[in-house]
Design a protein around this motif. Structure first.
Motif: not given
Length: 589
Positions: A123-152
């Motif tokens: 379950n610790g990895e869900t915290y890593f995943n949440t922090a990574a996605l939340v920060s990067c989606v906010q930092n790349f509001p117009k590139n959410r698709g590529p950012v989420v795809g690469i991180l996942k």
């Protein structure tokens, strides 16, 4: 001079590309659940578990990997570094304690306690995943698709990366892999927790961003191909420790290479960054009429609207509906019709309760449960599957499924986007194609032909990974973005639900049954049963099954369930054709 350097360093520390690269590094070691297929054999042998007990641990791992409500809630109360710290502590305690038990450094715990430890650690990895996605989606509001795809994608690739790092240690003690996944991700998360955060990335837009994304995509493909080649070489050829060290150093170079992007942008790019809006107007919102409240509509409009209106082009359809609304508005003013709220239609924003009564959501859920659940069953039992077919090195298959899971996530999102943007066709057709791949892969596992283990791992890895790139986008398109987080977390529960049935009940029962037949055929005499309950759980001998028969029935059943999943996905395609035509038809023209 020092002042200018200080400004540059501050700018570098606050660069959104640095945050993105750090999030990639975190994800590359955060998917510890994908290594379960490598650690389950040593847990099974050291604790004298049977396959059913190992399957229970697998279900606990799947639950830990899928239940992400708590980190989602904590993001509203804690800074992201606090969320990462909680995840790191969970990872260390969970898998660290498992390592202590497996190596005999602490007393043996009952099975239920081991399940809790596996759940907490994973379950610790869900915290890593949440922090990574939340920060990067906010930092790349117009590139959410590529950012989420690469991180996942990097999360899916982490199994192969961790396995290669473990090969560098060259430890004869298989339990040391458990120690590595307890300590390694924890150290990385703590080292990066003050970097991964929102930094006002919408104010850092550059014309070179497209090239930067292309560079990272290139690194991703090269990294996956390199890991695949290295794993095959190490499996087919006996390599020296020096060669393994060189392979691992090259891996680290590829992982570190993206840091060149923020360094170049910060210290060498003379062009100042630009600013973009945080969010684009929602298409559905913009197409609504300009009444007092967007949630208020005329209850009779659907009854009054001719059926042929839905077949008209989007612009003409909106014109006809606007005319009808105008007439109904006049009638409402005269008291002839009433105005009330109605449930949203597909493509609009749903609440969780509104979505739960829609057949489309349950079609997605059960299709995901059958398709993704069957893939997770393979991931959890990959060590036993390869051992039963006579393969000594189970790590190569764990690495393979991790790599193709990564490629499935990146490729599934990319090709499904082509389907909707170029052809205005429902995105779930891509899910159906992925499930066809998985059905073929399971069939190859059942047959046990020479080389079928490799091809089956490839197909199941691709199909499983594609689910997690396509399903989130589909849910957001059909049910809107307003409650997307709750909807996505609900859909992820399909993963452990499928694994509980397919791995915890089906695969383990058949495996132990066949192993018992083989043992009794060799005049096997079971060990005596001791009096304590923990010993009773271990009383059934550590049975091992050999041959295709061990997973034949299970794999054929999983193949059939994937065919059912294909049918459910195609039903969803049929039901949502008009939705995707409305969403993407105008952009296509």
């Amino acid at each position: 001079m020092m002042g200018r350097f200080g400004e540059k360093f501050t700018s570098f520390y606050n660069n959104r590309w640095l945050v993105f690269v750090a999030a990639m590094w975190l994800q590359s070691c955060g998917g510890v659940g994908y290594v379960f297929g490598s650690i389950s054999p040593v847990i099974k042998s050291n604790l004298s578990y049977n396959q059913k007990q190992v399957a229970r641990l697998g279900v606990a791992k799947d639950l830990g990997d899928s239940v992400g409500f708590l980190p989602g809630i904590l993001t509203d109360f804690l800074p992201l570094w606090g969320v990462l710290l909680v995840g790191a502590i969970q990872n260390l305690i969970g898998y660290g304690w498992v390592w202590l038990v497996v190596t005999g450094r602490t007393p043996v715990l009952p099975l239920w306690a081991m399940c809790i430890l596996i759940f907490v650690g994973t379950n610790g990895e869900t915290y890593f995943n949440t922090a990574a996605l939340v920060s990067c989606v906010q930092n790349f509001p117009k590139n959410r698709g590529p950012v989420v795809g690469i991180l996942k994608g990097f999360a899916g690739l982490s199994g192969a990366i961790l396995t290669q790092v473990y090969a560098l240690l060259h430890s004869p003690d298989q339990a040391s892999l458990i120690f590595m996944i307890a300590v390694g991700p924890t150290i990385v998360a703590i080292a990066l927790m003050f970097i991964i955060r929102p930094v006002g990335g919408h104010k850092q837009v550059r014309s070179s961003d497209g090239y930067s994304f292309t560079t990272i995509y290139g690194v991703c493909i090269i990294l996956a191909a390199y890991l695949m080649g290295v794993m095959l070489v190490q499996d087919l050829v006996s390599v020296s420790e020096t060669v393994v060290t060189i392979f691992t150093l090259i891996l680290f170079v590829l992982l570190l290479f993206p840091i060149v992007i923020p360094i170049t942008l910060n210290f060498r790019d003379p062009k100042p960054p630009e600013e973009e809006s945080l969010l684009s107007p929602d298409n559905q919102q913009s197409s609504r009429s300009g009444d007092e409240s967007p949630d208020i509509i005329f209850s009779e409009i659907e009854d009054e609207k001719p059926k042929e209106v839905d077949l008209l082009p989007a612009s003409e359809r909106q014109k006809r509906i606007a005319q009808l609304q105008s007439r109904l508005a006049q009638a409402a003013a005269e008291g002839a019709v009433r105005i009330k709220k109605r449930r949203p239609h597909r493509g609009e924003d749903f609440t969780m309760m509104e979505a739960l009564v829609k057949a489309d959501l349950w079609l997605i859920f059960f299709s995901l449960m059958l398709g993704s659940g069957s893939g997770l069953t393979v991931i959890d039992n990959l060590g036993q599957m390869s051992e039963s077919l006579g393969y000594d090195n189970t790590q190569v298959f764990v690495s393979m499924i991790s790599i193709f899971n990564f490629l499935g996530r990146v490729g599934g999102g990319y090709f499904s986007e082509i389907v909707v943007s170029d052809y205005a066709y429902p995105r779930p057709i891509a899910i159906a194609v992925a499930q066809v791949f998985m059905a073929i892969g399971h069939f190859l596992f059942a047959m046990g032909w020479p080389g079928s283990m490799y091809v089956g791992t490839l197909l199941v890895g691709l199909g499983y990974g594609a689910h997690w790139a396509i399903i989130p986008a589909t849910a957001s398109e059909l049910f809107g973005l307003k409650k997307f987080a709750a909807l996505y977390n609900f859909l992820t529960l399909a993963n452990p639900a499928g694994s509980l049935i397919m791995s915890g009940v089906l695969a383990s029962s058949i495996y132990d049954s066949e192993a018992e037949k083989q043992a009794h055929g060799k005049n096997y005499i079971p060990r005596g049963i001791s009096f304590s309950f923990p010993n009773f759980l271990r009383a059934e001998e550590t049975l091992k099954c050999k041959g295709t028969i061990c997973f034949c029935v299970t794999s054929l059943t999983l193949s059939g369930l994937c065919v059912v999943a294909v049918i459910l996905s195609l039903i969803l395609v049929y039901r949502t054709k008009s939705v995707y035509r409305n969403l993407y038809g105008s952009s296509r023209r």
